[in-house]
Design an enzyme around this catalytic site. Structure first.
Site, PDB file in Angstrom:
ATOM      1  N   GLU A  43      58.497  11.141  39.823  1.00 51.77           N
ATOM      2  CA  GLU A  43      58.223  10.477  38.895  1.00 51.77           C
ATOM      3  C   GLU A  43      56.250  11.159  38.846  1.00 51.77           C
ATOM      4  O   GLU A  43      55.129  10.631  39.926  1.00 51.77           O
ATOM      5  CB  GLU A  43      57.698   9.166  38.378  1.00 51.77           C
ATOM      6  CG  GLU A  43      57.032   7.664  37.344  1.00 51.77           C
ATOM      7  CD  GLU A  43      56.968   6.786  37.397  1.00 51.77           C
ATOM      8  OE1 GLU A  43      57.519   5.842  36.909  1.00 51.77           O
ATOM      9  OE2 GLU A  43      57.649   5.663  38.808  1.00 51.77           O
ATOM     10  N   LYS A 116      59.688   5.444  29.251  1.00 46.34           N
ATOM     11  CA  LYS A 116      60.149   4.462  29.828  1.00 46.34           C
ATOM     12  C   LYS A 116      60.337   2.961  29.376  1.00 46.34           C
ATOM     13  O   LYS A 116      60.113   2.792  28.663  1.00 46.34           O
ATOM     14  CB  LYS A 116      59.377   4.256  31.180  1.00 46.34           C
ATOM     15  CG  LYS A 116      59.605   3.803  32.859  1.00 46.34           C
ATOM     16  CD  LYS A 116      58.457   3.378  33.772  1.00 46.34           C
ATOM     17  CE  LYS A 116      58.847   2.594  34.636  1.00 46.34           C
ATOM     18  NZ  LYS A 116      58.080   3.132  35.606  1.00 46.34           N
ATOM     19  N   CYS A 153      61.908   4.932  37.489  1.00 50.46           N
ATOM     20  CA  CYS A 153      60.831   4.158  37.905  1.00 50.46           C
ATOM     21  C   CYS A 153      61.863   2.618  38.294  1.00 50.46           C
ATOM     22  O   CYS A 153      63.108   2.358  38.201  1.00 50.46           O
ATOM     23  CB  CYS A 153      59.486   4.221  39.124  1.00 50.46           C
ATOM     24  SG  CYS A 153      59.501   3.569  40.008  1.00 50.46           S
TER      25      CYS A 153
END
Length: 295
Positions: A43, A116, A153
């Site tokens: 990431e 995200k 993540c």
């Protein structure tokens, strides 16, 4: 038999974007030389994990997808090596800033983006300051080699994310990540918990999971994070078939027979036996169903 070879990489960070892109390029080429067709980089690999502190000047790191240096570079690499590359970037779109993955197919084309969905906030991980919650919904891309889903993540802690991608047809699930120690409490280590959570996604969905994390210690004022490394590849039973250590640069490679995995998934029947008619509580915050909303 439909064999697909995947790779997870891990590397140290740094503030120099060109150096980090070059470092990631080297790992991608090492993975491709070992036969990898879909290769994951960690990431926000272009620079240090900048979310430790809330600094307005760091908001300037975000640029549109079309202007991002890593996307431009790795589009050429993807085409040259005929590999699929999910590229994690800090994206600016209008007045919003996103933590985004750009999916580059094996011809270098941009297949689209995923932003995200779940944004964490805590000491050293002040992501709500930097990122707007994603608006793309979960995404699965039909790449040259496989149908690929990508979470980012904090997404990896949510079973709904992995399950959604599996329902959408993902044959492989990838998580680029940046996780390490807790600046406010050095006694906390979530490394094993972090791995087990994602292994559980692989097992529950009978879908391999590929994870890339960063290594090294990054300091920001009175905060510092030592990243866990420990990137890994889990098979469709949740077993780790490849794993890096906590400190060293690494390239992990593994081959899956996606036809065999699909046959096992069907045989277990977990998707056949899902009871979507009684999952109303999943659409609530507190588990209490409002009768008015269930009509």
């Amino acid at each position: 038999m439909r064999n697909v070879t995947v790779a997870a990489t891990q590397m140290i960070g740094g503030w120099n974007v060109e150096e980090n892109i070059a470092r990631a390029d080297k790992l991608v080429r090492e993975a491709a030389a070992q036969g990898a067709q879909i290769i994951l980089i960690q990431e926000l690999f272009e620079r240090n994990y900048f979310c430790q502190k809330q600094k307005p000047e760091y908001l300037d790191f975000a640029v549109p997808v079309s202007e991002n240096a890593a996307v431009k570079h790795f589009a050429k690499v993807a085409k040259e090596l005929a590999v699929v590359l999910p590229i994690s970037i800090y994206e600016r779109a209008g007045n919003c800033l996103y933590n985004t993955v750009v999916m580059l197919d094996a011809d270098g084309s941009n297949m689209g983006i995923y932003r995200k969905s779940h944004i964490p906030d805590g000491p050293g991980y002040s992501e709500k300051y930097y990122f707007t919650p994603g608006d793309t919904g979960f995404k699965v891309w039909d790449t040259r080699y496989a149908k690929v889903g990508v979470g980012i993540c904090w997404d990896q802690w949510f079973p709904e994310c992995a399950r959604s991608m599996a329902l959408m047809g993902a044959e492989l699930i990838f998580y680029p990540t940046a996780i390490g120690s807790e600046p406010h409490d050095a006694t906390i280590s979530s490394r094993d918990h972090w791995q087990r959570t994602q292994q559980g996604h692989a097992a529950a969905n009978l879908t391999p999971v590929i994870v890339s994390n960063r290594i090294g210690t990054e300091t920001e004022g009175d905060f510092s994070i030592t990243f866990y490394g420990s990137s890994f590849i889990a098979d469709h039973t949740g077993a780790k078939v490849q794993e890096a250590n906590e400190t060293d640069e690494a390239v992990l490679v593994h081959t899956f027979d996606l036809d065999e995995v699909a046959a096992t998934r069907r045989a277990w029947g977990v998707f056949r036996d899902r009871r979507i008619d009684i999952y109303d509580t999943l659409l609530t915050k507190d588990g209490k169903i409002n009768p008015e909303n269930s009509k």
